[in-house]
Design a protein around this motif. Structure first.
Motif, PDB file in Angstrom:
ATOM      1  N   PHE A 163       0.904  -1.227   0.035  1.00  0.00           N
ATOM      2  CA  PHE A 163      -0.024  -0.161   0.008  1.00  0.00           C
ATOM      3  C   PHE A 163       0.868   1.332  -0.073  1.00  0.00           C
ATOM      4  O   PHE A 163       0.678   2.138  -0.653  1.00  0.00           O
ATOM      5  CB  PHE A 163      -1.038   0.010   1.356  1.00  0.00           C
ATOM      6  N   ASP A 164       1.853   1.216   0.862  1.00  0.00           N
ATOM      7  CA  ASP A 164       3.023   2.511   0.866  1.00  0.00           C
ATOM      8  C   ASP A 164       3.503   2.636  -0.656  1.00  0.00           C
ATOM      9  O   ASP A 164       3.591   3.931  -0.878  1.00  0.00           O
ATOM     10  CB  ASP A 164       3.937   2.215   1.953  1.00  0.00           C
ATOM     11  N   GLN A 165       4.061   1.407  -1.046  1.00  0.00           N
ATOM     12  CA  GLN A 165       4.566   1.511  -2.496  1.00  0.00           C
ATOM     13  C   GLN A 165       3.649   2.133  -3.380  1.00  0.00           C
ATOM     14  O   GLN A 165       4.174   3.031  -4.401  1.00  0.00           O
ATOM     15  CB  GLN A 165       5.222   0.416  -2.675  1.00  0.00           C
ATOM     16  N   GLN A 166       2.360   1.579  -3.454  1.00  0.00           N
ATOM     17  CA  GLN A 166       1.302   2.068  -4.278  1.00  0.00           C
ATOM     18  C   GLN A 166       1.152   3.753  -4.082  1.00  0.00           C
ATOM     19  O   GLN A 166       0.976   4.456  -5.300  1.00  0.00           O
ATOM     20  CB  GLN A 166       0.160   1.348  -4.190  1.00  0.00           C
ATOM     21  N   MET A 167       1.021   4.075  -2.963  1.00  0.00           N
ATOM     22  CA  MET A 167       0.638   5.516  -2.681  1.00  0.00           C
ATOM     23  C   MET A 167       1.931   6.300  -3.226  1.00  0.00           C
ATOM     24  O   MET A 167       1.653   7.202  -3.829  1.00  0.00           O
ATOM     25  CB  MET A 167       0.607   5.599  -0.974  1.00  0.00           C
ATOM     26  N   GLN A 168       3.020   5.845  -3.009  1.00  0.00           N
ATOM     27  CA  GLN A 168       4.322   6.741  -3.245  1.00  0.00           C
ATOM     28  C   GLN A 168       4.154   6.709  -4.757  1.00  0.00           C
ATOM     29  O   GLN A 168       4.514   7.719  -5.503  1.00  0.00           O
ATOM     30  CB  GLN A 168       5.548   5.828  -2.935  1.00  0.00           C
ATOM     31  N   ARG A 169       3.977   5.861  -5.544  1.00  0.00           N
ATOM     32  CA  ARG A 169       3.894   5.629  -6.948  1.00  0.00           C
ATOM     33  C   ARG A 169       3.121   6.670  -7.519  1.00  0.00           C
ATOM     34  O   ARG A 169       2.887   7.259  -8.479  1.00  0.00           O
ATOM     35  CB  ARG A 169       3.600   4.393  -7.614  1.00  0.00           C
ATOM     36  N   ASN A 170       1.876   6.597  -6.690  1.00  0.00           N
ATOM     37  CA  ASN A 170       0.543   7.565  -7.393  1.00  0.00           C
ATOM     38  C   ASN A 170       0.815   8.784  -7.059  1.00  0.00           C
ATOM     39  O   ASN A 170       0.171   9.916  -7.715  1.00  0.00           O
ATOM     40  CB  ASN A 170      -0.781   6.888  -6.573  1.00  0.00           C
ATOM     41  N   LEU A 171       2.077   9.333  -6.087  1.00  0.00           N
ATOM     42  CA  LEU A 171       1.876  10.697  -5.764  1.00  0.00           C
ATOM     43  C   LEU A 171       3.233  11.103  -6.294  1.00  0.00           C
ATOM     44  O   LEU A 171       3.681  12.224  -6.143  1.00  0.00           O
ATOM     45  CB  LEU A 171       2.157  10.778  -4.212  1.00  0.00           C
ATOM     46  N   VAL A 172       4.044  10.332  -7.443  1.00  0.00           N
ATOM     47  CA  VAL A 172       5.187  10.919  -7.995  1.00  0.00           C
ATOM     48  C   VAL A 172       4.893  10.942  -9.313  1.00  0.00           C
ATOM     49  O   VAL A 172       4.217  10.175  -9.978  1.00  0.00           O
ATOM     50  CB  VAL A 172       6.271   9.857  -7.832  1.00  0.00           C
ATOM     51  N   PRO A 173       5.043  12.372 -10.074  1.00  0.00           N
ATOM     52  CA  PRO A 173       4.557  12.466 -11.222  1.00  0.00           C
ATOM     53  C   PRO A 173       5.401  11.697 -12.528  1.00  0.00           C
ATOM     54  O   PRO A 173       6.413  12.052 -13.011  1.00  0.00           O
ATOM     55  CB  PRO A 173       4.839  13.781 -11.388  1.00  0.00           C
ATOM     56  N   THR A 174       4.870  10.354 -12.483  1.00  0.00           N
ATOM     57  CA  THR A 174       5.571   9.689 -13.502  1.00  0.00           C
ATOM     58  C   THR A 174       4.541   9.328 -14.847  1.00  0.00           C
ATOM     59  O   THR A 174       4.997   8.696 -15.714  1.00  0.00           O
ATOM     60  CB  THR A 174       6.021   8.188 -13.069  1.00  0.00           C
ATOM     61  N   GLN A 175       3.328  10.019 -14.867  1.00  0.00           N
ATOM     62  CA  GLN A 175       2.593   9.663 -15.901  1.00  0.00           C
ATOM     63  C   GLN A 175       2.516  10.774 -17.012  1.00  0.00           C
ATOM     64  O   GLN A 175       2.660  12.088 -16.666  1.00  0.00           O
ATOM     65  CB  GLN A 175       0.991   9.555 -15.625  1.00  0.00           C
ATOM     66  N   GLU A 176       2.613  10.608 -18.269  1.00  0.00           N
ATOM     67  CA  GLU A 176       2.653  11.545 -19.332  1.00  0.00           C
ATOM     68  C   GLU A 176       1.356  12.269 -19.001  1.00  0.00           C
ATOM     69  O   GLU A 176       0.368  11.964 -19.133  1.00  0.00           O
ATOM     70  CB  GLU A 176       2.715  10.805 -20.714  1.00  0.00           C
ATOM     71  N   PRO A 177       1.667  13.461 -19.287  1.00  0.00           N
ATOM     72  CA  PRO A 177       0.283  14.771 -18.879  1.00  0.00           C
ATOM     73  C   PRO A 177      -0.488  14.780 -20.321  1.00  0.00           C
ATOM     74  O   PRO A 177      -1.720  15.038 -20.418  1.00  0.00           O
ATOM     75  CB  PRO A 177       0.993  15.875 -18.450  1.00  0.00           C
ATOM     76  N   VAL A 178       0.094  14.439 -21.469  1.00  0.00           N
ATOM     77  CA  VAL A 178      -0.545  14.588 -22.743  1.00  0.00           C
ATOM     78  C   VAL A 178      -0.070  13.145 -23.392  1.00  0.00           C
ATOM     79  O   VAL A 178       0.999  13.076 -23.736  1.00  0.00           O
ATOM     80  CB  VAL A 178      -0.160  15.774 -23.818  1.00  0.00           C
ATOM     81  N   LEU A 179      -1.015  12.230 -23.497  1.00  0.00           N
ATOM     82  CA  LEU A 179      -0.765  11.075 -23.829  1.00  0.00           C
ATOM     83  C   LEU A 179      -0.477  10.991 -25.543  1.00  0.00           C
ATOM     84  O   LEU A 179      -1.031  11.799 -26.249  1.00  0.00           O
ATOM     85  CB  LEU A 179      -2.019  10.078 -23.756  1.00  0.00           C
ATOM     86  N   GLY A 180       0.726  10.487 -25.967  1.00  0.00           N
ATOM     87  CA  GLY A 180       1.104  10.293 -27.258  1.00  0.00           C
ATOM     88  C   GLY A 180       1.827  11.542 -27.898  1.00  0.00           C
ATOM     89  O   GLY A 180       2.156  11.510 -28.926  1.00  0.00           O
ATOM     90  N   ALA A 181       1.847  12.695 -27.027  1.00  0.00           N
ATOM     91  CA  ALA A 181       2.430  13.848 -27.514  1.00  0.00           C
ATOM     92  C   ALA A 181       3.957  13.886 -27.414  1.00  0.00           C
ATOM     93  O   ALA A 181       4.633  13.513 -26.492  1.00  0.00           O
ATOM     94  CB  ALA A 181       2.039  14.890 -26.860  1.00  0.00           C
ATOM     95  N   ARG A 182       4.742  14.366 -28.465  1.00  0.00           N
ATOM     96  CA  ARG A 182       5.967  14.397 -28.647  1.00  0.00           C
ATOM     97  C   ARG A 182       6.368  15.511 -27.559  1.00  0.00           C
ATOM     98  O   ARG A 182       5.692  16.446 -27.553  1.00  0.00           O
ATOM     99  CB  ARG A 182       6.775  14.462 -29.933  1.00  0.00           C
ATOM    100  N   VAL A 183       7.782  15.555 -27.080  1.00  0.00           N
ATOM    101  CA  VAL A 183       8.094  16.759 -26.278  1.00  0.00           C
ATOM    102  C   VAL A 183       8.773  17.949 -27.299  1.00  0.00           C
ATOM    103  O   VAL A 183       9.544  17.446 -28.400  1.00  0.00           O
ATOM    104  CB  VAL A 183       9.361  16.276 -25.542  1.00  0.00           C
ATOM    105  N   GLY A 184       8.146  19.021 -27.379  1.00  0.00           N
ATOM    106  CA  GLY A 184       8.828  20.335 -28.209  1.00  0.00           C
ATOM    107  C   GLY A 184       9.920  20.739 -27.452  1.00  0.00           C
ATOM    108  O   GLY A 184      11.279  20.192 -27.841  1.00  0.00           O
ATOM    109  N   SER A 185      10.024  21.733 -26.693  1.00  0.00           N
ATOM    110  CA  SER A 185      10.913  22.237 -26.185  1.00  0.00           C
ATOM    111  C   SER A 185      11.607  21.548 -24.942  1.00  0.00           C
ATOM    112  O   SER A 185      10.706  21.517 -23.969  1.00  0.00           O
ATOM    113  CB  SER A 185      10.938  23.668 -25.692  1.00  0.00           C
ATOM    114  N   PRO A 186      12.842  21.198 -24.812  1.00  0.00           N
ATOM    115  CA  PRO A 186      13.105  20.480 -23.291  1.00  0.00           C
ATOM    116  C   PRO A 186      13.465  21.330 -22.328  1.00  0.00           C
ATOM    117  O   PRO A 186      13.458  22.390 -22.424  1.00  0.00           O
ATOM    118  CB  PRO A 186      14.397  19.627 -23.732  1.00  0.00           C
ATOM    119  N   PHE A 187      13.867  20.819 -21.356  1.00  0.00           N
ATOM    120  CA  PHE A 187      14.028  21.564 -20.095  1.00  0.00           C
ATOM    121  C   PHE A 187      15.468  21.994 -20.277  1.00  0.00           C
ATOM    122  O   PHE A 187      16.352  21.342 -20.504  1.00  0.00           O
ATOM    123  CB  PHE A 187      13.905  20.452 -18.627  1.00  0.00           C
ATOM    124  N   GLY A 188      15.536  23.248 -19.833  1.00  0.00           N
ATOM    125  CA  GLY A 188      17.221  23.744 -19.925  1.00  0.00           C
ATOM    126  C   GLY A 188      16.965  25.041 -20.830  1.00  0.00           C
ATOM    127  O   GLY A 188      16.105  25.649 -21.011  1.00  0.00           O
TER     128      GLY A 188
END
Length: 315
Positions: A163-188
């Protein structure tokens, strides 16, 4: 049949005529009365005599009792054997639970040997089987009850860890916010599209058509939902542990400040509000007030999903 009844005091006589049907009825009635009297006499005289120890009754009881005792013992033996078979089935089920628990503990990153008591050694030559006694059966049931309790505690620990692991996974932003979209400008650092000068880009840009769904990268609480001069329609989500995600330039927003959202929930739609040259999502991740490269978190989610797909599944 004629019966004459004479009363000397009244100097009268009366004759009764009994037919065959009446005779049969009187006979049946007399038989029933005799049977009832016999049963009453048996219960009152014989059983009372046995209980009180009257002379002669004990020997008669010893002749009658063995058959009844033998029947009772056979009934008890059959029930004990049935209970012993059921106990064996329960022990087999417990072994299956142990096997399943070990696999689940492995998924939770736990060592089953840390929680399971070491099994006591047992073995030897099988000389011959015998039926369990009531004491032996009770002892085996007590052992099984203690074993069941320890396994429940162990599986509770495993459940808590998962349960703790699942909660941690659900609270870490690891899902693509726009499905299938390519990245335009990267970080930096990059050449700013409006000023044409070098500037730090604090997130990832996901170019997409206006109205494309924007999903929460992790579960959390909306702490900001406002219109910003640079970010346009903006959402900030607090995921706990000083972790915040930001979604900017939305055309439409479906959450408000204070809302509790789930991972993968649709929270907005892509737009070009604020300081923007075209429809896209600007996505940021902040840890303890310091902006981070969101790609690191999204890559971690992709690697974890790939590892789960490659993991062998035990039967």
């Amino acid at each position: 049949m004629h019966i004459i009844i004479t009363d000397g005091w009244l100097a009268k006589s009366q004759a009764m005529h009994l037919t065959g049907i009446r005779l049969v009825g009187l006979g049946v009635l007399a038989s029933l009365l005799l049977m009832l009297t016999s049963v009453t006499a048996y219960h009152w005289v014989f059983l009372e005599g046995v209980r009180q120890g009257w002379p002669g009754f004990s020997s008669v009881a010893r002749i009658v009792a063995p058959k009844r005792a033998e029947t009772s013992a056979l009934y008890m033996r059959e029930n004990l054997d049935a209970m012993a078979r059921k106990l064996g089935e329960m022990q087999a089920r417990m072994m299956q639970i142990d096997s399943l628990g070990e696999r689940v503990a492995g998924l939770a990153g736990l060592n089953p040997e840390e929680f399971k008591p070491a099994p006591a050694g047992a073995g030897g030559v099988l000389v011959g089987g015998r039926s369990l006694s009531m004491d032996a059966l009770n002892s085996a049931m007590d052992d099984l009850s203690q074993l069941t309790g320890s396994r429940v505690d162990w599986l509770t620990v495993v459940e808590s860890r998962l349960f703790d692991q699942q909660m941690q996974r659900n609270l870490v932003p690891t899902q693509e916010p726009v499905l299938g979209a390519r990245v335009g400008s990267p970080f930096g650092f990059r050449i700013d599209p409006i000023t044409g000068k070098s500037a730090l880009h604090t997130g990832l840009d996901f170019p997409a058509d206006t109205g494309t769904p924007i999903f929460a990268a992790a579960g959390g609480v909306v702490i900001v939902q406002d219109e910003h001069h640079a970010y346009g329609n903006m959402i900030e989500v607090d995921h706990g542990n000083n972790l915040i995600t930001r979604y900017a330039h939305a055309s439409r927003v479906f959450v408000k400040k204070g809302d509790i959202i789930k991972r993968g929930q649709k929270i907005a739609e892509v737009g070009s509000t604020g300081r923007s040259t075209g429809p896209h999502l600007h996505f940021e991740v902040w840890v303890a007030g310091v902006v981070q490269d969101p790609r690191r978190f999204l890559n971690a989610g992709e690697n974890l999903a790939a590892a789960e797909l490659r993991a062998p599944r035990k039967p």
